[in-house]
Scaffold this motif. Structure first.
Motif, PDB file in Angstrom:
ATOM      1  N   ASP A 140       6.717  10.275  -6.253  1.00  0.00           N
ATOM      2  CA  ASP A 140       8.498   9.663  -5.625  1.00  0.00           C
ATOM      3  C   ASP A 140       8.787   8.628  -6.098  1.00  0.00           C
ATOM      4  O   ASP A 140       8.606   7.520  -7.066  1.00  0.00           O
ATOM      5  CB  ASP A 140       8.405   9.405  -3.965  1.00  0.00           C
ATOM      6  CG  ASP A 140       7.729  10.066  -3.308  1.00  0.00           C
ATOM      7  OD1 ASP A 140       8.444  11.744  -3.512  1.00  0.00           O
ATOM      8  OD2 ASP A 140       7.075  10.493  -2.522  1.00  0.00           O
ATOM      9  N   ASN A 141      10.165   8.139  -6.290  1.00  0.00           N
ATOM     10  CA  ASN A 141      10.978   7.064  -6.163  1.00  0.00           C
ATOM     11  C   ASN A 141      10.882   6.048  -5.630  1.00  0.00           C
ATOM     12  O   ASN A 141      10.943   5.961  -4.385  1.00  0.00           O
ATOM     13  CB  ASN A 141      13.161   7.128  -7.128  1.00  0.00           C
ATOM     14  CG  ASN A 141      12.915   8.369  -8.018  1.00  0.00           C
ATOM     15  OD1 ASN A 141      11.607   8.789  -8.758  1.00  0.00           O
ATOM     16  ND2 ASN A 141      13.324   9.190  -7.957  1.00  0.00           N
ATOM     17  N   VAL A 142      10.436   4.770  -5.971  1.00  0.00           N
ATOM     18  CA  VAL A 142      10.439   3.969  -4.502  1.00  0.00           C
ATOM     19  C   VAL A 142      11.769   2.213  -5.109  1.00  0.00           C
ATOM     20  O   VAL A 142      11.980   2.302  -6.558  1.00  0.00           O
ATOM     21  CB  VAL A 142       9.600   3.284  -4.131  1.00  0.00           C
ATOM     22  CG1 VAL A 142       9.078   1.701  -3.740  1.00  0.00           C
ATOM     23  CG2 VAL A 142       8.178   3.808  -4.394  1.00  0.00           C
ATOM     24  N   VAL A 143      12.313   2.049  -4.371  1.00  0.00           N
ATOM     25  CA  VAL A 143      12.809   1.172  -4.236  1.00  0.00           C
ATOM     26  C   VAL A 143      12.203  -0.021  -3.870  1.00  0.00           C
ATOM     27  O   VAL A 143      11.736  -0.266  -2.665  1.00  0.00           O
ATOM     28  CB  VAL A 143      14.468   0.976  -4.360  1.00  0.00           C
ATOM     29  CG1 VAL A 143      15.440  -0.663  -4.457  1.00  0.00           C
ATOM     30  CG2 VAL A 143      15.575   2.344  -4.809  1.00  0.00           C
ATOM     31  N   ALA A 144      12.148  -0.330  -4.161  1.00  0.00           N
ATOM     32  CA  ALA A 144      11.196  -1.794  -3.306  1.00  0.00           C
ATOM     33  C   ALA A 144      11.834  -3.429  -3.242  1.00  0.00           C
ATOM     34  O   ALA A 144      12.251  -3.800  -4.300  1.00  0.00           O
ATOM     35  CB  ALA A 144       9.861  -2.162  -4.479  1.00  0.00           C
ATOM     36  N   ILE A 155       1.088  -1.078  -0.467  1.00  0.00           N
ATOM     37  CA  ILE A 155       0.211  -0.278  -0.603  1.00  0.00           C
ATOM     38  C   ILE A 155       0.618   1.062   0.105  1.00  0.00           C
ATOM     39  O   ILE A 155       0.476   2.247  -1.103  1.00  0.00           O
ATOM     40  CB  ILE A 155      -1.046  -0.352   1.398  1.00  0.00           C
ATOM     41  CG1 ILE A 155      -1.938  -1.259   1.073  1.00  0.00           C
ATOM     42  CG2 ILE A 155      -1.116   1.270   1.254  1.00  0.00           C
ATOM     43  CD1 ILE A 155      -2.849  -1.449   2.673  1.00  0.00           C
ATOM     44  N   TRP A 156       1.777   1.097   0.906  1.00  0.00           N
ATOM     45  CA  TRP A 156       2.589   2.134   0.681  1.00  0.00           C
ATOM     46  C   TRP A 156       3.686   2.608  -0.424  1.00  0.00           C
ATOM     47  O   TRP A 156       3.562   3.293  -0.489  1.00  0.00           O
ATOM     48  CB  TRP A 156       3.686   2.166   2.477  1.00  0.00           C
ATOM     49  CG  TRP A 156       2.961   2.310   3.394  1.00  0.00           C
ATOM     50  CD1 TRP A 156       1.537   3.269   4.122  1.00  0.00           C
ATOM     51  CD2 TRP A 156       3.198   1.751   4.527  1.00  0.00           C
ATOM     52  NE1 TRP A 156       1.757   2.233   4.852  1.00  0.00           N
ATOM     53  CE2 TRP A 156       2.758   1.936   5.800  1.00  0.00           C
ATOM     54  CE3 TRP A 156       4.823   0.904   5.277  1.00  0.00           C
ATOM     55  CZ2 TRP A 156       2.716   1.862   7.001  1.00  0.00           C
ATOM     56  CZ3 TRP A 156       4.716   1.229   6.120  1.00  0.00           C
ATOM     57  CH2 TRP A 156       3.524   1.175   8.204  1.00  0.00           C
ATOM     58  N   THR A 157       3.669   1.563  -0.739  1.00  0.00           N
ATOM     59  CA  THR A 157       4.544   1.885  -2.153  1.00  0.00           C
ATOM     60  C   THR A 157       3.715   2.656  -2.958  1.00  0.00           C
ATOM     61  O   THR A 157       4.421   3.192  -4.056  1.00  0.00           O
ATOM     62  CB  THR A 157       5.038   0.254  -2.720  1.00  0.00           C
ATOM     63  OG1 THR A 157       5.807  -0.455  -1.875  1.00  0.00           O
ATOM     64  CG2 THR A 157       5.175   0.181  -3.903  1.00  0.00           C
TER      65      THR A 157
END
Length: 272
Positions: free
Chosen positions: A27-31, A17-19
């Protein structure tokens, strides 16, 4: 301002959910996930903003490697959310050694490896925010959830110490303490020991006290997390959910009563 968020346990539950929340606002996201296929749809939707990396957080070497890859890819890491973890159900007598070790390997050691890997990057940047997932059960323990609580109590202690250690580098630390949420935490993502019949009454009493209204709506946490990463002076601790606030306030009031009642004995034990 656009941020780069590194989040573990991003494939489901609150992490997923937060991703999505971070990606949708740009935003950029590293998952970091065990199975990269679990985020295929999001990669197709956000090809420029999402980097998915395979990681078992219990692997220290791999943890340092993926953090390095993330830094190389996006140039910086503004926020680490140490979200990976799972629950284990079982009375203390029911726990097997490997179950105990596995709980700590993921919930505590995995969190430490990512924290250690990220600090040099944030120290060089002179900024950063490390968000550690604890739980309301990291403050208040319940029967048959003792080993999970023990792992989260450990997260609380090491994170509080960490906050003092890295403050001079411009790095902030927040301990998130969610109460129960309507996720798969107690179902597919949880582990369970072989039950002993001697604890059936304990389990029944715990189940009887379980109320649907105590479990929050997972999506409702998104706004709180956005506010947390955007604030200039984040709190050391943030409770998520109204049930958690009630439990923790009650627990601390009871502790204060006991400490006050035994204060004379405590002071005498100082010896001078």
């Amino acid at each position: 301002m656009k941020k780069t968020i590194f989040i573990t346990g991003a494939s489901r539950g609150l992490g997923r959910i937060w991703t999505e929340t971070f990606l949708k606002r740009g935003d950029n996201v590293v998952a970091a996930v065990r199975n990269t296929d679990s985020l295929k749809e999001l990669v197709a939707q956000f090809p420029d903003n999402l980097l998915v990396l395979q990681l078992d957080v219990t692997d220290k070497k791999a943890s340092f490697e993926v953090v390095s890859k993330a830094k190389t890819h996006f140039g910086q890491i503004d926020v680490l959310i140490n979200n990976a973890g799972y629950g284990h159900l079982g009375a203390i007598e029911e726990l097997e050694e490997q179950q105990i070790r596995a709980q700590f390997e993921t919930n505590v050691f995995g969190l430490i490896w990512l924290t250690q890997a990220i600090i040099p990057i944030m120290r060089e940047q002179k900024s950063g925010h490390i968000i550690q997932l604890s739980s309301a059960l990291g403050v208040v323990a319940l029967p048959t959830l003792g080993i999970y609580s023990a792992s989260k109590f450990a997260v609380e202690g090491l994170s509080e110490s960490l906050a003092s250690e890295v403050a001079g580098f411009g790095i902030k630390v927040t301990i998130l303490e969610p109460n129960g949420y309507e996720t798969d935490f107690s179902a597919s993502s949880a582990m369970q020991s072989k039950p002993l019949e001697q604890y059936d009454a304990v389990r029944a009493a715990l189940q009887e006290g379980n109320k649907a209204e105590d479990y929050g709506v997972p999506e409702a946490t998104s706004e709180a997390v956005l506010k947390l990463v955007d604030t200039e002076n984040p709190p050391l601790r943030l409770i998520l959910g109204k049930a958690g606030i009630q439990w923790i306030k009650y627990a601390y009031s009871e502790r204060m009563k006991t400490w006050d009642e035994w204060q004379e004995v405590s002071v005498a034990a100082h010896g001078k």
